[in-house]
Scaffold this motif. Sequence first.
Motif, PDB file in Angstrom:
ATOM      1  N   ARG A   1       0.720  -1.337   0.135  1.00 26.35           N
ATOM      2  CA  ARG A   1      -0.345  -0.249  -0.018  1.00 26.35           C
ATOM      3  C   ARG A   1       0.614   1.093  -0.410  1.00 26.35           C
ATOM      4  O   ARG A   1       1.566   1.194   0.492  1.00 26.35           O
ATOM      5  N   LEU A   2       0.585   2.269  -0.383  1.00 29.56           N
ATOM      6  CA  LEU A   2       1.498   3.401  -1.226  1.00 29.56           C
ATOM      7  C   LEU A   2       1.396   4.161   0.507  1.00 29.56           C
ATOM      8  O   LEU A   2       0.946   6.117   0.313  1.00 29.56           O
ATOM      9  N   PHE A   3       0.091   3.830   1.443  1.00 29.42           N
ATOM     10  CA  PHE A   3      -0.732   4.728   1.773  1.00 29.42           C
ATOM     11  C   PHE A   3      -1.493   6.773   1.354  1.00 29.42           C
ATOM     12  O   PHE A   3      -1.330   7.388   2.189  1.00 29.42           O
ATOM     13  N   LEU A   4      -1.964   6.478   0.778  1.00 30.97           N
ATOM     14  CA  LEU A   4      -2.980   7.023  -0.068  1.00 30.97           C
ATOM     15  C   LEU A   4      -3.811   7.856   0.275  1.00 30.97           C
ATOM     16  O   LEU A   4      -4.765   6.747   0.036  1.00 30.97           O
ATOM     17  N   SER A   5      -4.684   9.119   0.088  1.00 33.36           N
ATOM     18  CA  SER A   5      -4.945   9.149   0.462  1.00 33.36           C
ATOM     19  C   SER A   5      -7.133   8.457  -0.635  1.00 33.36           C
ATOM     20  O   SER A   5      -6.663   8.436  -1.499  1.00 33.36           O
ATOM     21  N   GLY A   6      -7.607   7.327   0.063  1.00 34.15           N
ATOM     22  CA  GLY A   6      -8.627   6.727  -0.908  1.00 34.15           C
ATOM     23  C   GLY A   6      -8.367   5.317  -0.549  1.00 34.15           C
ATOM     24  O   GLY A   6      -8.993   4.563  -1.866  1.00 34.15           O
ATOM     25  N   GLU A   7      -7.177   4.866  -0.138  1.00 35.53           N
ATOM     26  CA  GLU A   7      -6.643   3.281  -0.869  1.00 35.53           C
ATOM     27  C   GLU A   7      -7.526   2.436   0.402  1.00 35.53           C
ATOM     28  O   GLU A   7      -8.418   3.536   1.503  1.00 35.53           O
ATOM     29  N   LYS A   8      -8.090   1.566   0.387  1.00 39.02           N
ATOM     30  CA  LYS A   8      -8.307   0.910   1.727  1.00 39.02           C
ATOM     31  C   LYS A   8      -7.510   0.036   2.741  1.00 39.02           C
ATOM     32  O   LYS A   8      -6.531  -0.796   1.929  1.00 39.02           O
ATOM     33  N   LEU A   9      -7.521  -0.137   3.445  1.00 38.06           N
ATOM     34  CA  LEU A   9      -6.588  -0.584   4.522  1.00 38.06           C
ATOM     35  C   LEU A   9      -7.497  -2.001   5.439  1.00 38.06           C
ATOM     36  O   LEU A   9      -8.737  -1.629   5.660  1.00 38.06           O
TER      37      LEU A   9
END
Length: 241
Positions: free
Chosen positions: A74-82
């Motif tokens: 994950r790039l941990f950008l806004s909009g990604e899901k964790l």
Amino acid sequence: MYSIQFGKDIIPYTIKWSERRKTVSISVNAGGVSVTAPADASIDKIKDIVYQKATWIRAQLFHFNEMKNDSHQRLFLSGEKLPYLGRQYRLKVMKCANISHPSFKFQQGTFFAMLPQHITEEQHRNTLLPLYEQWIRKKGEAFVRNRITRFTVKLQQDPSAIKIKDQQQRWGSCTANGQVLINWRILLAPVSIVDYVLAHELAHLKYMDHSKEFWDTLGMLIGDYEERKEWLRVNGKTLYI
């Protein structure tokens, strides 16, 4: 370093002799194959046991190599899901010029991260992954302590301690003094898979090897453990985010 030849494959392994061991135990992880044996066990006897387990060992080595090669970052950008406990939750990242330290929280089904203005998108992962891991470990420890009781009642035995760890090579482990150690990444999997790992390590409280008695005990705790084990084999790589 010792080795056996199994078909076209050479399987290297290390041996550690222990005064406390009564049987030979084989452990496979991303670092290779290690054997713990009773102090009086001969090299030839250990070699025979390793050969008998070679099919399983080769499958485990393939599994860890597969996880390593196919892991998704994950790039941990806004909009990604964790992920957490098998569900995916959206991440919202906000920048603020008035703060000097990043923060991370979960609220109303969303992960929120607040970052100083100077943090670039390329720095998001290195900045937020440790905070995400910290949240998972803290939240997961309470979950595991509550969840584990359904198995300890059946087993009629409790671990001496339960700890959430950063284990790169195992989903869980059980120490000689009865501590159950759980890889924090397993808490990203569905609850049924978390249950499988918990039950697996708890069964080691009675049997430290993978003998028939061990698998019978695990089957008593979780009847469909083979299906859950297979899910983890196939999907475990996706938990390395």
